[in-house]
Design an enzyme around this catalytic site. Structure first.
Site, PDB file in Angstrom:
ATOM      1  N   ASP A 133       4.263   2.455  -4.306  1.00 60.40           N
ATOM      2  CA  ASP A 133       4.671   2.263  -2.915  1.00 60.40           C
ATOM      3  C   ASP A 133       3.780   1.219  -2.238  1.00 60.40           C
ATOM      4  O   ASP A 133       2.638   1.008  -2.651  1.00 60.40           O
ATOM      5  CB  ASP A 133       4.576   3.605  -2.182  1.00 60.40           C
ATOM      6  CG  ASP A 133       5.348   3.591  -0.877  1.00 60.40           C
ATOM      7  OD1 ASP A 133       6.178   2.672  -0.666  1.00 60.40           O
ATOM      8  OD2 ASP A 133       5.117   4.488  -0.040  1.00 60.40           O
TER       9      ASP A 133
ATOM     10  N   GLY B  35       6.354  -3.574   0.468  1.00 61.69           N
ATOM     11  CA  GLY B  35       6.821  -4.189   1.724  1.00 61.69           C
ATOM     12  C   GLY B  35       5.658  -4.433   2.667  1.00 61.69           C
ATOM     13  O   GLY B  35       5.516  -5.512   3.257  1.00 61.69           O
ATOM     14  N   ARG B  36       4.772  -3.422   2.776  1.00 63.96           N
ATOM     15  CA  ARG B  36       3.644  -3.564   3.702  1.00 63.96           C
ATOM     16  C   ARG B  36       2.638  -4.603   3.204  1.00 63.96           C
ATOM     17  O   ARG B  36       2.037  -5.325   3.982  1.00 63.96           O
ATOM     18  CB  ARG B  36       2.968  -2.198   3.921  1.00 63.96           C
ATOM     19  CG  ARG B  36       3.742  -1.341   4.929  1.00 63.96           C
ATOM     20  CD  ARG B  36       3.298   0.083   4.893  1.00 63.96           C
ATOM     21  NE  ARG B  36       3.779   0.755   3.692  1.00 63.96           N
ATOM     22  CZ  ARG B  36       3.223   1.837   3.169  1.00 63.96           C
ATOM     23  NH1 ARG B  36       2.157   2.353   3.720  1.00 63.96           N
ATOM     24  NH2 ARG B  36       3.751   2.391   2.101  1.00 63.96           N
ATOM     25  N   TRP B  37       2.488  -4.682   1.890  1.00 62.45           N
ATOM     26  CA  TRP B  37       1.612  -5.717   1.320  1.00 62.45           C
ATOM     27  C   TRP B  37       2.123  -7.090   1.754  1.00 62.45           C
ATOM     28  O   TRP B  37       1.350  -7.948   2.199  1.00 62.45           O
ATOM     29  CB  TRP B  37       1.612  -5.608  -0.210  1.00 62.45           C
ATOM     30  CG  TRP B  37       0.765  -6.619  -0.909  1.00 62.45           C
ATOM     31  CD1 TRP B  37      -0.547  -6.489  -1.253  1.00 62.45           C
ATOM     32  CD2 TRP B  37       1.167  -7.941  -1.341  1.00 62.45           C
ATOM     33  NE1 TRP B  37      -0.991  -7.636  -1.870  1.00 62.45           N
ATOM     34  CE2 TRP B  37       0.038  -8.546  -1.941  1.00 62.45           C
ATOM     35  CE3 TRP B  37       2.359  -8.662  -1.283  1.00 62.45           C
ATOM     36  CZ2 TRP B  37       0.073  -9.828  -2.478  1.00 62.45           C
ATOM     37  CZ3 TRP B  37       2.393  -9.941  -1.811  1.00 62.45           C
ATOM     38  CH2 TRP B  37       1.258 -10.511  -2.403  1.00 62.45           C
TER      39      TRP B  37
ATOM     40  N   HIS C 208       7.598  -7.066  -3.776  1.00 63.14           N
ATOM     41  CA  HIS C 208       8.157  -6.552  -5.031  1.00 63.14           C
ATOM     42  C   HIS C 208       7.796  -7.504  -6.189  1.00 63.14           C
ATOM     43  O   HIS C 208       7.460  -7.062  -7.275  1.00 63.14           O
ATOM     44  CB  HIS C 208       9.676  -6.391  -4.925  1.00 63.14           C
ATOM     45  CG  HIS C 208      10.104  -5.422  -3.845  1.00 63.14           C
ATOM     46  ND1 HIS C 208       9.537  -4.174  -3.709  1.00 63.14           N
ATOM     47  CD2 HIS C 208      11.038  -5.513  -2.861  1.00 63.14           C
ATOM     48  CE1 HIS C 208      10.098  -3.546  -2.683  1.00 63.14           C
ATOM     49  NE2 HIS C 208      11.011  -4.329  -2.153  1.00 63.14           N
TER      50      HIS C 208
ATOM     51  N   SER D 148      14.587   4.640  -6.432  1.00 60.73           N
ATOM     52  CA  SER D 148      15.039   6.025  -6.265  1.00 60.73           C
ATOM     53  C   SER D 148      16.514   6.077  -5.879  1.00 60.73           C
ATOM     54  O   SER D 148      17.089   5.079  -5.426  1.00 60.73           O
ATOM     55  CB  SER D 148      14.204   6.716  -5.178  1.00 60.73           C
ATOM     56  OG  SER D 148      14.589   6.243  -3.906  1.00 60.73           O
TER      57      SER D 148
ATOM     58  N   ARG E 173      18.761   1.248   1.367  1.00 58.21           N
ATOM     59  CA  ARG E 173      18.050   0.091   1.944  1.00 58.21           C
ATOM     60  C   ARG E 173      19.046  -1.025   2.295  1.00 58.21           C
ATOM     61  O   ARG E 173      20.187  -1.012   1.812  1.00 58.21           O
ATOM     62  CB  ARG E 173      17.031  -0.445   0.933  1.00 58.21           C
ATOM     63  CG  ARG E 173      15.904   0.527   0.738  1.00 58.21           C
ATOM     64  CD  ARG E 173      14.726  -0.104   0.069  1.00 58.21           C
ATOM     65  NE  ARG E 173      13.638   0.855   0.111  1.00 58.21           N
ATOM     66  CZ  ARG E 173      12.359   0.561  -0.022  1.00 58.21           C
ATOM     67  NH1 ARG E 173      11.989  -0.683  -0.221  1.00 58.21           N
ATOM     68  NH2 ARG E 173      11.431   1.484   0.050  1.00 58.21           N
TER      69      ARG E 173
ATOM     70  N   LEU F  50       2.949   2.939 -26.518  1.00 62.49           N
ATOM     71  CA  LEU F  50       3.196   3.516 -25.187  1.00 62.49           C
ATOM     72  C   LEU F  50       4.689   3.732 -24.929  1.00 62.49           C
ATOM     73  O   LEU F  50       5.510   2.844 -25.172  1.00 62.49           O
ATOM     74  CB  LEU F  50       2.636   2.554 -24.125  1.00 62.49           C
ATOM     75  CG  LEU F  50       2.899   2.937 -22.672  1.00 62.49           C
ATOM     76  CD1 LEU F  50       2.051   4.138 -22.270  1.00 62.49           C
ATOM     77  CD2 LEU F  50       2.593   1.756 -21.734  1.00 62.49           C
TER      78      LEU F  50
ATOM     79  N   SER G 179       8.364  12.535  -2.582  1.00 68.95           N
ATOM     80  CA  SER G 179       9.589  11.732  -2.438  1.00 68.95           C
ATOM     81  C   SER G 179      10.604  11.920  -3.577  1.00 68.95           C
ATOM     82  O   SER G 179      11.075  10.946  -4.164  1.00 68.95           O
ATOM     83  CB  SER G 179       9.239  10.242  -2.307  1.00 68.95           C
ATOM     84  OG  SER G 179       8.417  10.033  -1.195  1.00 68.95           O
TER      85      SER G 179
HETATM   86  C1  FPP Z   1       8.242   0.635  -2.962  1.00 63.74           C
HETATM   87  O1  FPP Z   1       7.608  -0.194  -2.019  1.00 63.74           O
HETATM   88  C2  FPP Z   1       8.749  -0.151  -4.072  1.00 63.74           C
HETATM   89  C3  FPP Z   1      10.057  -0.201  -4.489  1.00 63.74           C
HETATM   90  C4  FPP Z   1      11.134   0.579  -3.883  1.00 63.74           C
HETATM   91  C5  FPP Z   1      10.465  -1.069  -5.584  1.00 63.74           C
HETATM   92  C6  FPP Z   1       9.474  -1.094  -6.696  1.00 63.74           C
HETATM   93  C7  FPP Z   1       9.918  -2.042  -7.698  1.00 63.74           C
HETATM   94  C8  FPP Z   1       9.120  -2.908  -8.341  1.00 63.74           C
HETATM   95  C9  FPP Z   1       7.660  -3.081  -8.155  1.00 63.74           C
HETATM   96  C10 FPP Z   1       9.721  -3.685  -9.410  1.00 63.74           C
HETATM   97  C11 FPP Z   1       9.403  -2.940 -10.662  1.00 63.74           C
HETATM   98  C12 FPP Z   1      10.020  -3.562 -11.806  1.00 63.74           C
HETATM   99  C13 FPP Z   1       9.878  -3.108 -13.055  1.00 63.74           C
HETATM  100  C14 FPP Z   1      10.473  -3.865 -14.160  1.00 63.74           C
HETATM  101  C15 FPP Z   1       9.191  -1.838 -13.373  1.00 63.74           C
HETATM  102  P1  FPP Z   1       8.240  -0.275  -0.567  1.00 63.74           P
HETATM  103  O2  FPP Z   1       9.218  -1.380  -0.542  1.00 63.74           O
HETATM  104  O3  FPP Z   1       8.796   1.061  -0.171  1.00 63.74           O
HETATM  105  O4  FPP Z   1       6.995  -0.608   0.300  1.00 63.74           O
HETATM  106  P2  FPP Z   1       6.761  -0.209   1.832  1.00 63.74           P
HETATM  107  O5  FPP Z   1       6.610   1.292   1.881  1.00 63.74           O
HETATM  108  O6  FPP Z   1       5.490  -0.902   2.155  1.00 63.74           O
HETATM  109  O7  FPP Z   1       7.924  -0.710   2.617  1.00 63.74           O
END
Ligand code: FPP
Length: 249
Positions: free
Chosen positions: A24, A27-29, A41, A69, A75, A135, A200
């Site tokens: 998680d 987005g905030r990053w 992402h 999820s 979204r 793994l 979650s």
């Molecule tokens: C949550 O951060 C992240 C996601 C919903 C997407 C995660 C997906 C990736 C990192 C790509 C992974 C790809 C592979 C191949 C494993 P958020 O968007 O909810 O962040 P926020 O809470 O700051 O808004």
């Protein structure tokens, strides 16, 4: 720093068999850097690559990543589209390297919900790596734990209805055997990045006795040292599984 941490982990010896991660904070990053959410992402992929590599090196047997999820479908369409595109690009780009590193890819969740191209790429990746013995990398995609449990209960109810089993025979083992994770040991350590303290809808049944580790680091900032620190924290826990401290020590 990482060398010392690795040494400490290996000396202690109790390495988690299965780590599950709620990635998680992408987005905030991105917002903190005045970048569009998708950049978070994108940068998150670099964390995925590094964490997968280290888990392989530490001979961790299973790594489950909460990638998308069931609820993430709510979204904005533009973000969903960008994540799906990123997934496709990442799997195409990384699969040979994963294969070379003996990683076995699998999926939990409803793969049918995904657009055709990423769906197909995932299936090909799973097939390509299915005989690997290193793994086990499990991506939770269109995954929701309650939905998984409903699916399991329906299957069990169906067997009872058809007289294939008796309701009094329903047990923890039977329920476990009907989940996506039937062949996977329960997670030992569940990490959540991004500062929130909740599960979650992730691996609810499977996490009954999992050690939880929540960190404020956003996922794109979660790299080798952060993972090693989480493992060291885990190694300092006493897992009692309902018993007393005296019984387990
Ligand atoms: C949550 O951060 C992240 C996601 C919903 C997407 C995660 C997906 C990736 C990192 C790509 C992974 C790809 C592979 C191949 C494993 P958020 O968007 O909810 O962040 P926020 O809470 O700051 O808004």
């Amino acid at each position: 720093m990482s060398k010392l941490l690795r040494k400490q982990i290996l000396e202690q010896g109790d390495i988690p068999n299965h780590i599950a991660i709620i990635m998680d904070g992408n987005g905030r990053w991105a917002s903190s850097k005045n970048l569009p959410r998708i950049s978070g992402h994108q940068e998150g992929i670099n964390s995925v690559r590094e964490i997968v590599q280290i888990c392989g090196e530490l001979e961790i047997s299973h790594l489950t990543l909460y990638t998308f999820s069931s609820e993430n479908w709510n979204r904005p369409k533009v973000e969903i589209k960008a994540i799906m595109k990123l997934l496709l690009r990442t799997i195409n780009k990384e699969i040979n390297n994963l294969n070379k590193n003996n990683v076995r890819l699998s999926i939990i969740g409803d793969l049918n919900d995904l657009p055709k191209d990423p769906q197909q790429a995932m299936i090909e990746g799973i097939n390509k790596t299915k005989n690997n013995t290193g793994l086990n990398l499990i991506l939770a995609l269109s995954y929701g734990s309650r939905q998984e449990l409903i699916m399991a209960f329906k299957r069990i109810a169906n067997k009872v209805e058809k007289g294939k089993m008796k309701s009094e025979d329903i047990s923890q083992e039977i329920i476990t055997s009907e989940l996506y994770t039937c062949d996977t040991p329960d997670p030992d350590l569940l990490i959540r990045t991004g500062g929130e303290h909740r599960i979650s809808n992730f691996l609810l049944w499977q996490s009954a006795y999992t050690e939880l580790y929540m960190t404020d680091s956003f996922w794109p900032d979660f790299r080798e040292d952060q993972l090693l620190n989480a493992i060291i924290d885990y190694q300092n826990r006493q897992r009692r599984f309902g018993q007393t401290s005296e019984q387990v020590s």
